[in-house]
Design an enzyme around this catalytic site. Structure first.
Site, PDB file in Angstrom:
ATOM      1  CE1 TYR A 145      -3.476  -2.532  -0.044  1.00 15.84           C
ATOM      2  CE2 TYR A 145      -3.994  -1.996   2.232  1.00 15.84           C
ATOM      3  CZ  TYR A 145      -4.268  -2.690   1.073  1.00 15.84           C
ATOM      4  OH  TYR A 145      -5.345  -3.538   1.018  1.00 15.84           O
ATOM      5  CE  LYS A 176      -6.312  -6.908   0.474  1.00 13.57           C
ATOM      6  NZ  LYS A 176      -6.567  -6.807   1.900  1.00 13.57           N
TER       7      LYS A 176
HETATM    8  P1  FBP Z   1     -11.610  -3.682   2.164  1.00  9.83           P
HETATM    9  O1  FBP Z   1     -12.099  -4.480   0.975  1.00  9.83           O
HETATM   10  O2  FBP Z   1     -12.657  -3.502   3.211  1.00  9.83           O
HETATM   11  O3  FBP Z   1     -10.953  -2.397   1.726  1.00  9.83           O
HETATM   12  O4  FBP Z   1     -10.475  -4.589   2.831  1.00  9.83           O
HETATM   13  C1  FBP Z   1      -9.232  -4.773   2.228  1.00  9.83           C
HETATM   14  C2  FBP Z   1      -8.145  -4.211   3.116  1.00  9.83           C
HETATM   15  O5  FBP Z   1      -6.864  -4.368   2.558  1.00  9.83           O
HETATM   16  C3  FBP Z   1      -8.128  -4.768   4.515  1.00  9.83           C
HETATM   17  O6  FBP Z   1      -7.370  -5.923   4.610  1.00  9.83           O
HETATM   18  C4  FBP Z   1      -7.604  -3.606   5.310  1.00  9.83           C
HETATM   19  O7  FBP Z   1      -8.060  -3.591   6.616  1.00  9.83           O
HETATM   20  C5  FBP Z   1      -8.172  -2.444   4.594  1.00  9.83           C
HETATM   21  O8  FBP Z   1      -8.346  -2.810   3.254  1.00  9.83           O
HETATM   22  C6  FBP Z   1      -7.298  -1.232   4.654  1.00  9.83           C
HETATM   23  O9  FBP Z   1      -7.984  -0.197   4.046  1.00  9.83           O
HETATM   24  P2  FBP Z   1      -7.453   1.283   4.074  1.00  9.83           P
HETATM   25  O10 FBP Z   1      -6.140   1.270   3.359  1.00  9.83           O
HETATM   26  O11 FBP Z   1      -8.547   1.993   3.364  1.00  9.83           O
HETATM   27  O12 FBP Z   1      -7.329   1.655   5.494  1.00  9.83           O
END
Ligand code: FBP
Length: 251
Positions: A145, A176
């Site tokens: 991320y 992911k």
């Molecule tokens: P969602 O489909 O609810 O976005 O979940 C995927 C995820 O990667 C979760 O594993 C994690 O808690 C969340 O998104 C993090 O989302 P953000 O970056 O928006 O805080």
């Protein structure tokens, strides 16, 4: 190569993510979906490939329960709350590889905030997780991320592809990533990931039709599927939308 057989079907996958209580707090939940058993039931009835949990929930709701026989577990090894503001994010390792395996995990997850000033701590912890997991034949999924002050204003297409490439270079079996917003950018990211497989995260709950259209676009690339939380379990008919997603992913 580490086998992904326990967490894929014919090379494709839908994972049900439920670590948002940690990442965002209970504000994502209502009276129903605050209960982990409700989510496990959705995962099982929809035939999702695996459920993603932090260790506390895995220990109390999954380990040695009926659920454990019905849906594979991906244990999320690190996490952070969204309460600390004003600094780049760091998500510490909270669960060891051995603890996760003892809880029944067949795959492990770890978030790297790519671009954060603490990125090197996370790449280092991630590498150690990959080393230990691969010794035992266990696949590792990197949540790659983008975050931090240093990425502000930079090109999203290149940044997303950078996340993907970093996952490959670090030895992730699956990464992911967030949908970069258009097909071409995602194709470049998936190509950048090479032999590392790619799944796309769901994000904030959207209009169902739009969300399913995005899923169709995603599956026009070589991505193997999606890891979705809120767009499934915040939906009024969670099992149905998960099944619709499966039709798109596995068709
Ligand atoms: P969602 O489909 O609810 O976005 O979940 C995927 C995820 O990667 C979760 O594993 C994690 O808690 C969340 O998104 C993090 O989302 P953000 O970056 O928006 O805080």
């Amino acid at each position: 190569m580490i086998s992904l057989d326990k967490i894929t079907t014919r090379g494709k996958a839908l994972y049900l993510a439920y670590d948002q209580g940690f990442e965002h707090g209970p504000s994502d939940f209502n009276d129903e979906n605050i209960d982990p058993n409700f989510i496990l039931d959705i995962g099982i009835k929809s035939g999702s490939n695996a459920i993603i949990l932090q260790k506390g929930i895995a220990e109390k709701y999954y380990f040695r329960s009926e659920h454990a026989k019905k849906i594979p577990l991906i244990l999320k090894l690190n996490g952070k709350t969204n309460l600390v503001e004003g600094q780049d994010p760091y998500s510490p390792l909270l669960c060891t590889v051995d603890e996760a395996l003892d809880l029944g995990a067949v795959a492990l997850g770890y978030t790297i905030y790519v671009g954060s000033e603490f990125e090197s701590k996370m790449t280092s912890e991630f590498s150690s997780v990959v080393r230990q997991a691969h010794e035992k034949g266990i696949p590792v999924i990197g949540w790659m991320y983008l975050a931090g002050k240093s990425i502000a204003g930079k090109d999203k297409k290149e940044l997303t592809a950078y996340c993907a490439r970093l996952g490959l270079e670090l030895g992730a079996d699956i990464i992911k990533i967030k949908y970069p917003g258009d097909l071409e950018s995602l194709k470049w990211a998936v190509e950048s990931a090479g032999k590392t497989k790619v799944v796309i995260s769901g994000g904030v709950k959207e209009d169902e039709k739009e969300f399913l259209e995005t899923a169709k676009t995603i599956m026009e690339t070589e991505a193997i599927g999606m890891a979705v939380g809120r767009n499934i379990w915040q939906n009024k008919n969670p099992i149905e939308i998960a099944k619709k997603l499966k039709e798109i992913i596995f068709k």
